[in-house]
Design an enzyme around this catalytic site. Structure first.
Site, short mmCIF file in Angstrom:
data_model
loop_
_atom_site.label_atom_id
_atom_site.label_comp_id
_atom_site.label_asym_id
_atom_site.label_seq_id
_atom_site.Cartn_x
_atom_site.Cartn_y
_atom_site.Cartn_z
N CYS A 149 -2.69 35.21 57.14
CA CYS A 149 -1.30 35.64 57.07
C CYS A 149 -1.19 36.90 56.22
O CYS A 149 -1.65 36.92 55.08
CB CYS A 149 -0.49 34.50 56.47
SG CYS A 149 1.06 34.97 55.74
N HIS A 218 0.47 27.45 59.81
CA HIS A 218 0.45 28.46 58.75
C HIS A 218 0.37 27.77 57.40
O HIS A 218 1.30 27.06 57.00
CB HIS A 218 1.71 29.33 58.84
CG HIS A 218 1.71 30.23 60.03
ND1 HIS A 218 1.60 31.60 59.93
CD2 HIS A 218 1.73 29.94 61.35
CE1 HIS A 218 1.59 32.13 61.15
NE2 HIS A 218 1.67 31.14 62.02
#
Ligand SMILES: Nc1nc2c(ncn2[C@@H]2O[C@H](COP(=O)(O)OP(=O)(O)OP(=O)(O)O)[C@@H](O)[C@H]2O)c(=O)[nH]1
Ligand SMILES: [Zn+2]
Length: 259
Positions: A149, A218
């Site tokens: 990320c 995530h």
């Protein structure tokens, strides 16, 4: 193929977003020009199609597939110093026995997590594009993906499914998974990763359409922040017939969701 006339994606006009942005009624390429897909470093170069019958087609792959920062291995000492500083910032003693080699290990790990910056599409495809009169859908699904990320520098991971409808050219199957590696092994957002994979497949075989679906977890939403451990993010990019023809899209999604 539902009797739909098939058109190879060989020019930029045939690549459009599945749904135009509601506030910006823009083509996909304009979207790219706005920087969504840019990786700084290399100029954009138009390329002429080598497909028989498409010699006059010039298509601008704005997506930078060949981003090559300075030799990345050469960055290791500076990265190690940064990690050493980070350890000190945490209140740790970077000179204690257990941490002595940690800065270098962490730097090497980060280089691995971002090794996609060192890869170009041409190198990865390695000429594994074959002339074949196959015009049925090809799907490779559940390709494992590990990425980072770009907002939090923590991992996100999941699986990628890619489909394309060949237009006289097919791609070595493993190359689809290798394309996933090129773009997932960079600092990313899932949406951009999805688009980049689709563009790369388009560039490689100029098919009638490409579909990419990614299901991602995530860690920035799991281990920190909102801490939703079961949430999954699904993104898709549909190009060419997958975008224009609901039945083709449905066939792909059925294949992706079948056990
Ligand atoms: N669209 C998109 N957002 C992402 C991705 N990865 C992380 N994010 C989001 O990036 C956003 C950054 O928001 P900020 O408010 O600037 O940062 P933050 O305070 O750490 O946000 P929280 O995660 O909500 O705690 C968060 O909403 C993340 O969930 C991604 O791949 N795509
Ligand atoms: Zn994040």
């Amino acid at each position: 193929m539902n009797g739909l006339s098939k058109q190879c994606i060989t020019d930029e006009k045939s690549i459009k977003l599945k749904k135009p942005h509601p506030l910006r009624s823009i083509s996909w390429n304009k979207n790219i020009e706005e920087g969504d897909l840019d990786v700084p470093g290399t100029p954009r170069t138009p390329r002429t199609s080598t497909t028989p019958g498409h010699e006059n087609c010039t298509f601008h792959h704005d997506l930078e597939l060949d981003h090559r920062p300075p030799t990345r291995e050469a960055l290791l000492p500076e990265m190690s110093r940064s990690y050493r500083l980070l350890l000190s910032s945490l209140g740790e003693d970077p000179d204690r026995q257990g941490l002595l080699k940690t800065p270098e290990r962490a730097a090497k790990a980060m280089l691995f997590f971002t090794k996609g910056y060192d890869q170009s599409l041409d190198d990865v495809i390695n000429d594994a594009v074959f002339d074949e009169d196959h015009d049925e859908m090809v799907v490779v699904k559940d390709i494992e993906m590990f990425s980072m990320c770009e907002h939090h520098l923590v991992p996100f991971y999941g699986k990628v499914s890619i489909g394309y409808l060949p237009c006289k050219k097919i791609l070595g199957l493993s190359k689809l998974a290798r394309i996933v590696e090129i773009f997932s092994r960079r600092l990313q957002v899932q949406e951009r990763l999805t688009k980049q994979i689709a563009i790369a497949v388009t560039k490689a075989v100029e098919p009638a359409g490409v579909a990419v679906v990614i299901e991602g977890v995530h860690m920035c939403m799991v281990m920190r922040g909102v801490q939703k451990i079961n949430s999954k993010t699904v993104t898709s990019t549909m190009l060419g017939v997958f975008r224009d023809d609901p039945k083709t899209r449905e066939e792909f999604l059925n294949l992706v969701h079948s056990k």
